[in-house]
Write a protein that holds these residues in place. Structure first.
Motif, PDB file in Angstrom:
ATOM      1  N   PHE A  58       0.846  -1.188   0.000  1.00  0.00           N
ATOM      2  CA  PHE A  58       0.000   0.000   0.000  1.00  0.00           C
ATOM      3  C   PHE A  58       0.887   1.244   0.000  1.00  0.00           C
ATOM      4  CE2 PHE A  58      -4.536   0.565   1.949  1.00  0.00           C
ATOM      5  CZ  PHE A  58      -4.938   1.260   0.828  1.00  0.00           C
ATOM      6  N   GLU A  59       0.664   2.141  -0.951  1.00  0.00           N
ATOM      7  CA  GLU A  59       1.399   3.402  -1.000  1.00  0.00           C
ATOM      8  C   GLU A  59       0.412   4.560  -1.145  1.00  0.00           C
ATOM      9  OE1 GLU A  59       4.398   3.423  -4.030  1.00  0.00           O
ATOM     10  OE2 GLU A  59       5.399   1.654  -3.208  1.00  0.00           O
ATOM     11  N   PHE A  60       0.724   5.660  -0.479  1.00  0.00           N
ATOM     12  CA  PHE A  60      -0.066   6.883  -0.583  1.00  0.00           C
ATOM     13  C   PHE A  60       0.824   7.986  -1.134  1.00  0.00           C
ATOM     14  CE2 PHE A  60      -3.495   6.406   3.005  1.00  0.00           C
ATOM     15  CZ  PHE A  60      -3.955   5.252   2.426  1.00  0.00           C
ATOM     16  N   MET A  61       0.243   8.862  -1.943  1.00  0.00           N
ATOM     17  CA  MET A  61       0.880  10.125  -2.313  1.00  0.00           C
ATOM     18  C   MET A  61       0.000  11.228  -1.741  1.00  0.00           C
ATOM     19  SD  MET A  61       2.351   9.915  -6.106  1.00  0.00           S
ATOM     20  CE  MET A  61       3.203   8.488  -6.712  1.00  0.00           C
ATOM     21  N   TYR A  62       0.656  12.165  -1.093  1.00  0.00           N
ATOM     22  CA  TYR A  62      -0.061  13.252  -0.430  1.00  0.00           C
ATOM     23  C   TYR A  62       0.430  14.591  -0.984  1.00  0.00           C
ATOM     24  CZ  TYR A  62      -0.005   9.805   3.494  1.00  0.00           C
ATOM     25  OH  TYR A  62      -0.088   8.698   4.311  1.00  0.00           O
ATOM     26  N   VAL A  63      -0.458  15.571  -0.984  1.00  0.00           N
ATOM     27  CA  VAL A  63      -0.069  16.962  -1.187  1.00  0.00           C
ATOM     28  C   VAL A  63      -0.711  17.753  -0.058  1.00  0.00           C
ATOM     29  CG1 VAL A  63      -0.208  19.003  -2.651  1.00  0.00           C
ATOM     30  CG2 VAL A  63       0.148  16.753  -3.688  1.00  0.00           C
ATOM     31  N   PHE A  64       0.138  18.370   0.763  1.00  0.00           N
ATOM     32  CA  PHE A  64      -0.316  19.233   1.849  1.00  0.00           C
ATOM     33  C   PHE A  64      -0.153  20.675   1.368  1.00  0.00           C
ATOM     34  CE2 PHE A  64       1.004  15.312   3.923  1.00  0.00           C
ATOM     35  CZ  PHE A  64      -0.062  15.081   4.777  1.00  0.00           C
ATOM     36  N   ASN A  65      -1.262  21.391   1.276  1.00  0.00           N
ATOM     37  CA  ASN A  65      -1.262  22.767   0.783  1.00  0.00           C
ATOM     38  C   ASN A  65      -1.175  23.745   1.947  1.00  0.00           C
ATOM     39  OD1 ASN A  65      -1.922  21.994  -2.021  1.00  0.00           O
ATOM     40  ND2 ASN A  65      -3.832  21.335  -1.084  1.00  0.00           N
ATOM     41  N   SER A  66      -0.566  24.919   1.695  1.00  0.00           N
ATOM     42  CA  SER A  66      -0.600  25.957   2.725  1.00  0.00           C
ATOM     43  C   SER A  66      -2.056  26.358   2.900  1.00  0.00           C
ATOM     44  CB  SER A  66       0.275  27.148   2.341  1.00  0.00           C
ATOM     45  OG  SER A  66      -0.213  27.769   1.199  1.00  0.00           O
ATOM     46  N   GLY A  67      -2.438  26.663   4.095  1.00  0.00           N
ATOM     47  CA  GLY A  67      -3.834  26.978   4.382  1.00  0.00           C
ATOM     48  C   GLY A  67      -4.592  25.813   4.986  1.00  0.00           C
ATOM     49  N   GLY A  68      -3.991  24.601   4.952  1.00  0.00           N
ATOM     50  CA  GLY A  68      -4.588  23.483   5.670  1.00  0.00           C
ATOM     51  C   GLY A  68      -5.408  22.506   4.865  1.00  0.00           C
ATOM     52  N   THR A  69      -5.385  22.569   3.528  1.00  0.00           N
ATOM     53  CA  THR A  69      -6.089  21.556   2.745  1.00  0.00           C
ATOM     54  C   THR A  69      -5.089  20.531   2.221  1.00  0.00           C
ATOM     55  OG1 THR A  69      -5.917  22.831   0.698  1.00  0.00           O
ATOM     56  CG2 THR A  69      -7.907  23.146   2.047  1.00  0.00           C
ATOM     57  N   MET A  70      -5.600  19.374   1.811  1.00  0.00           N
ATOM     58  CA  MET A  70      -4.723  18.313   1.336  1.00  0.00           C
ATOM     59  C   MET A  70      -5.450  17.406   0.366  1.00  0.00           C
ATOM     60  SD  MET A  70      -4.681  15.452   4.371  1.00  0.00           S
ATOM     61  CE  MET A  70      -3.901  14.311   3.272  1.00  0.00           C
ATOM     62  N   THR A  71      -4.658  16.629  -0.391  1.00  0.00           N
ATOM     63  CA  THR A  71      -5.172  15.607  -1.300  1.00  0.00           C
ATOM     64  C   THR A  71      -4.313  14.370  -1.108  1.00  0.00           C
ATOM     65  OG1 THR A  71      -5.692  17.334  -2.898  1.00  0.00           O
ATOM     66  CG2 THR A  71      -5.734  15.087  -3.699  1.00  0.00           C
ATOM     67  N   GLU A  72      -4.950  13.199  -1.172  1.00  0.00           N
ATOM     68  CA  GLU A  72      -4.228  11.925  -1.043  1.00  0.00           C
ATOM     69  C   GLU A  72      -4.738  10.980  -2.112  1.00  0.00           C
ATOM     70  OE1 GLU A  72      -4.252   7.796  -0.385  1.00  0.00           O
ATOM     71  OE2 GLU A  72      -6.012   8.966   0.171  1.00  0.00           O
ATOM     72  N   SER A  73      -3.835  10.207  -2.674  1.00  0.00           N
ATOM     73  CA  SER A  73      -4.189   9.186  -3.641  1.00  0.00           C
ATOM     74  C   SER A  73      -3.331   7.957  -3.355  1.00  0.00           C
ATOM     75  CB  SER A  73      -3.917   9.704  -5.057  1.00  0.00           C
ATOM     76  OG  SER A  73      -4.358   8.767  -6.009  1.00  0.00           O
ATOM     77  N   SER A  74      -3.871   6.771  -3.635  1.00  0.00           N
ATOM     78  CA  SER A  74      -3.104   5.553  -3.356  1.00  0.00           C
ATOM     79  C   SER A  74      -2.874   4.752  -4.624  1.00  0.00           C
ATOM     80  CB  SER A  74      -3.818   4.683  -2.317  1.00  0.00           C
ATOM     81  OG  SER A  74      -4.732   3.813  -2.938  1.00  0.00           O
ATOM     82  N   ASN A  75      -1.948   3.804  -4.535  1.00  0.00           N
ATOM     83  CA  ASN A  75      -1.696   2.917  -5.660  1.00  0.00           C
ATOM     84  C   ASN A  75      -2.836   1.911  -5.842  1.00  0.00           C
ATOM     85  OD1 ASN A  75      -0.839   1.669  -3.228  1.00  0.00           O
ATOM     86  ND2 ASN A  75       0.511   0.282  -4.330  1.00  0.00           N
ATOM     87  N   TYR A  76      -3.837   1.920  -4.968  1.00  0.00           N
ATOM     88  CA  TYR A  76      -5.018   1.064  -5.121  1.00  0.00           C
ATOM     89  C   TYR A  76      -6.255   1.869  -5.525  1.00  0.00           C
ATOM     90  CZ  TYR A  76      -2.770  -3.192  -3.551  1.00  0.00           C
ATOM     91  OH  TYR A  76      -1.967  -4.300  -3.481  1.00  0.00           O
ATOM     92  N   ASP A  77      -6.104   3.124  -5.937  1.00  0.00           N
ATOM     93  CA  ASP A  77      -7.256   3.927  -6.361  1.00  0.00           C
ATOM     94  C   ASP A  77      -7.911   3.366  -7.620  1.00  0.00           C
ATOM     95  OD1 ASP A  77      -6.977   5.626  -4.247  1.00  0.00           O
ATOM     96  OD2 ASP A  77      -6.330   7.361  -5.412  1.00  0.00           O
ATOM     97  N   GLY A  78      -7.229   2.497  -8.334  1.00  0.00           N
ATOM     98  CA  GLY A  78      -7.796   1.922  -9.544  1.00  0.00           C
ATOM     99  C   GLY A  78      -8.468   0.583  -9.345  1.00  0.00           C
ATOM    100  N   VAL A  79      -8.549   0.097  -8.103  1.00  0.00           N
ATOM    101  CA  VAL A  79      -9.061  -1.263  -7.830  1.00  0.00           C
ATOM    102  C   VAL A  79     -10.149  -1.214  -6.765  1.00  0.00           C
ATOM    103  CG1 VAL A  79      -8.385  -3.606  -7.236  1.00  0.00           C
ATOM    104  CG2 VAL A  79      -6.713  -2.076  -8.263  1.00  0.00           C
TER     105      VAL A  79
END
Length: 173
Positions: A58-79
Motif C-alpha cells: 500500500f502506498e499513498f501520495m499526499y499533497v499538503f497545501n498551505s492553508g490546511g487543505t490536502m489531497t491523497e491518492s493511493s496505488n489502489y485507487d484503480g481497484v
C-alpha cells in the motif's frame, strides 16, 4: 507658466510616491514562514488490523497545501476506480500534525454484465482517514499512525477504527 510648473511638480511628486509604494508592495516576501509539512509526499502504509492488513504494498501520495487543505491518492485507487481523498490538516505541536481526509469507495461488481448494467462501478460509501504525523528533524520524512473508518452510502459505519502506520518521504527534484 508658474502655475503649470507647480502643477507639474505636484503631479511628479504624487507619481513618485505612487511608484515607491508600488515597488514596496510588490517586493518578494522572503520572511513569510512556510509550514514544514507543505509539499508533496510519497509513503508506505501498513494497516495492522482489519481488511486492509493483508495489503503489503500500500502506498499513498499526499499533497499538503498551505492553508490546511490536502489531497491523497493511493496505488489502489484503480481497484476498483476511486477518486483521490480530500481533506484538511493542522499543526498540533513542534513537528506534529493531524490530518483528516475522506474518499469515496466503489463496489466491485460480481460480473462484467453487472458492471455494464450498473454503468460502471457503483458507489459503496465513503471512508474517513485520520492521521497523526510526526515530522523528522530534517523535515524530509515523517512517520504517522493512521485510522480508517468506512461508511455505507447512508452513513452507517461498516468498519470501525482500523489502525496502521505510515512512513513518508518528501518528493524532491
Amino acid at each position: 507658466m508658474k502655475k503649470q510648473r507647480a502643477y507639474f511638480s505636484i503631479i511628479l511628486t504624487v507619481m513618485s510616491v505612487v511608484l515607491v509604494l508600488f515597488a514596496f508592495s510588490c517586493k518578494e516576501q522572503k520572511d513569510v514562514p512556510v509550514d514544514e509539512l507543505v509539499g508533496a509526499w510519497k509513503g508506505k502504509v501498513q494497516f495492522n488490523t482489519g481488511v486492509y492488513a493483508e495489503i503489503k504494498d500500500f502506498e499513498f501520495m499526499y499533497v499538503f497545501n498551505s492553508g490546511g487543505t490536502m489531497t491523497e491518492s493511493s496505488n489502489y485507487d484503480g481497484v476498483p476506480p476511486t477518486p483521490p481523498a480530500y481533506g484538511m490538516w493542522k499543526k498540533t505541536g513542534e513537528k506534529e500534525y493531524e490530518a483528516r481526509y475522506e474518499f469515496y469507495w466503489n463496489k466491485v461488481p460480481n460480473s462484467y454484465e453487472e458492471l455494464i448494467k450498473a454503468g460502471g462501478f457503483p458507489n459503496a460509501g465513503y471512508g474517513v482517514l485520520s492521521e497523526k504525523i510526526i515530522l523528522s528533524d530534517d523535515g524530509r520524512s515523517y512517520s504517522s499512525t493512521i485510522t480508517l473508518n468506512l461508511f455505507d452510502p447512508t452513513g452507517k459505519q461498516l468498519i470501525i477504527n482500523e489502525e496502521g502506520t505510515a512512513e513518508a518521504k518528501r518528493m524532491e527534484f
